[in-house]
Design an enzyme around this catalytic site. Structure first.
Site, PDB file in Angstrom:
ATOM      1  N   GLY A 152       0.861  -1.565  -0.412  1.00  0.00           N
ATOM      2  CA  GLY A 152      -0.140   0.126  -0.084  1.00  0.00           C
ATOM      3  C   GLY A 152       0.998   1.445   0.088  1.00  0.00           C
ATOM      4  N   ARG A 153      -0.233   2.660   0.141  1.00  0.00           N
ATOM      5  CA  ARG A 153       0.415   3.539   0.662  1.00  0.00           C
ATOM      6  C   ARG A 153       2.241   3.518   1.418  1.00  0.00           C
ATOM      7  NH1 ARG A 153      -4.033   5.215   2.295  1.00  0.00           N
ATOM      8  NH2 ARG A 153      -5.430   6.787   0.843  1.00  0.00           N
ATOM      9  N   ILE A 229       5.869  -3.384  11.850  1.00  0.00           N
ATOM     10  CA  ILE A 229       5.150  -1.144  11.449  1.00  0.00           C
ATOM     11  C   ILE A 229       3.650  -1.601  10.801  1.00  0.00           C
ATOM     12  CG2 ILE A 229       7.461  -0.897  11.129  1.00  0.00           C
ATOM     13  CD1 ILE A 229       6.206  -0.220   8.331  1.00  0.00           C
ATOM     14  N   ARG A 231       0.687  -4.359  12.096  1.00  0.00           N
ATOM     15  CA  ARG A 231       0.091  -4.389  13.050  1.00  0.00           C
ATOM     16  C   ARG A 231       0.474  -5.397  14.218  1.00  0.00           C
ATOM     17  NH1 ARG A 231      -1.649   0.470  13.027  1.00  0.00           N
ATOM     18  NH2 ARG A 231      -3.531   0.696  13.367  1.00  0.00           N
ATOM     19  N   ASP A 255       7.317  -2.357  16.466  1.00  0.00           N
ATOM     20  CA  ASP A 255       6.857  -1.173  16.968  1.00  0.00           C
ATOM     21  C   ASP A 255       5.752  -1.730  17.370  1.00  0.00           C
ATOM     22  OD1 ASP A 255       7.142   1.494  16.738  1.00  0.00           O
ATOM     23  OD2 ASP A 255       5.666   1.320  15.142  1.00  0.00           O
ATOM     24  N   GLU A 260      -0.875  -3.423  23.604  1.00  0.00           N
ATOM     25  CA  GLU A 260      -0.264  -2.440  24.224  1.00  0.00           C
ATOM     26  C   GLU A 260      -0.877  -1.789  24.954  1.00  0.00           C
ATOM     27  OE1 GLU A 260       0.105  -0.213  20.138  1.00  0.00           O
ATOM     28  OE2 GLU A 260       2.029  -1.873  19.343  1.00  0.00           O
ATOM     29  N   HIS A 278       5.280   1.842  19.291  1.00  0.00           N
ATOM     30  CA  HIS A 278       4.799   2.395  17.849  1.00  0.00           C
ATOM     31  C   HIS A 278       4.736   3.709  17.807  1.00  0.00           C
ATOM     32  CE1 HIS A 278      -0.359   0.673  16.974  1.00  0.00           C
ATOM     33  NE2 HIS A 278       0.884   2.117  16.000  1.00  0.00           N
TER      34      HIS A 278
END
Length: 309
Positions: A152-153, A229, A231, A255, A260, A278
């Site tokens: 994706g992006r 990075i 989920r 990350d 969390e 995160h």
């Protein structure tokens, strides 16, 4: 005097900079579930503020019958019930593009941090060990292969930067991306097998739950490094800890975590793991842009301001 219609309802803890910026223009009201797990009703509220990690479910929307906007800090929408929002005519605003570059930068930083022992060497120095010991060798980055899960992006930006530092890029996803200049590997275990670095940039949610399991980690192998990075839910964390303990992968840069901020403390035992809170998108520049986007969305819902009488 203000009313519920003028108020931003905060349904999860949000960063102080965002809270301060919004409270300069609007009254904020914190809203939490009851001890029975039920959202208390809040008629008149038009704007609710949340984060990608907290989301917004249909039960929250039911408790806010006048809701017009869910303002969400973050990219992921997997924890927002988009079908429920659409059925109720609620707009969902999030902040996808402004954090793309910084998050991609962070993936590359984790590649270097895990491979070149940057964090481990810093601890070595601070412990005063240099005078009597030698650091273990690190791993060269250039000339290696990088498999990206989710183009994706963010994934596409990681791919460009990875190619720029001398990595051979391949990717996986639900389907090939038209025009992508990198080989597509449909099977994630096969992608892992062909990768020195397996970088996760895919969305969370049921479709990717534990996508990286023991078999994928086994395919990544004892010279492979996992970078996450995306989920925490994408990785079977118990399988990851077992793979690290047994030396079945070379290391990990994480990350995000299954839970969390109470992440599994077993991860602290591994010198070859870099742990981050995160933090991939948290730069001064991105924070400013995120706050600006949410301010604009909220101002639009309130008609560019609130009543001051």
């Amino acid at each position: 005097m203000t009313s519920a219609a003028d108020t931003v309802l905060v349904v999860t803890p949000v960063p102080k900079d965002l809270r301060d910026a919004l409270s300069a223009d609007y009254p904020l009201r914190d809203h939490v579930r009851g001890v029975d797990g039920v959202w208390p009703p809040a008629p008149g509220i038009r704007v609710a503020l949340t984060t990608s990690m907290a989301g917004a479910d249909a039960a929250l929307m039911d408790a806010l019958p006048d809701l017009a906007l869910i303002a969400c800090q973050g990219v992921g929408l997997d924890k927002i019930d988009l079908e429920a929002a659409k059925a109720r005519g609620i707009t969902v605003a999030h902040t996808p593009d402004v954090l793309t570059q910084d998050t991609a930068d962070f993936a590359i930083a984790l590649i270097y941090a895990t491979s070149r022992n940057i964090v481990r060497a810093d601890r070595f120095m601070r412990a005063g060990r240099w005078a009597s010991e030698r650091m273990v060798p690190s791993r060269r980055v250039s000339g290696k292969s990088c498999g990206i899960v989710g183009l994706g992006r963010i994934g596409e930006t990681v791919a460009k930067q990875a190619a720029g530092i001398g990595l051979t890029v391949r990717y996986s996803g639900p389907r090939p991306k038209p025009g992508a200049p990198y080989p597509f590997i449909a099977d994630i275990a096969e992608l892992a097998r062909q990768s020195d670095y397996l970088v996760l940039t895919c969305p969370g949610g049921p479709a990717t739950q534990h996508l990286v399991d023991a078999s994928v980690l086994g395919a990544l192998g004892p010279d492979g490094i996992l970078i996450n990075i995306s989920r925490g839910s994408v990785v079977d964390e118990a399988a990851l800890i077992a793979a690290l303990k047994d030396g079945r992968i070379a290391g990990a840069g994480l990350d995000v975590f299954a839970v969390e901020p109470q992440f599994d403390q077993a991860l602290l035992a591994f010198d070859n793991v870099v742990l981050q809170p995160h933090y991939a998108s948290i730069t001064f520049e991105t924070r400013k842009a995120i706050i600006g986007m949410l301010q604009a969305a909220i101002a639009g819902t309130f008609g560019n301001g609130i009543s001051k009488d």
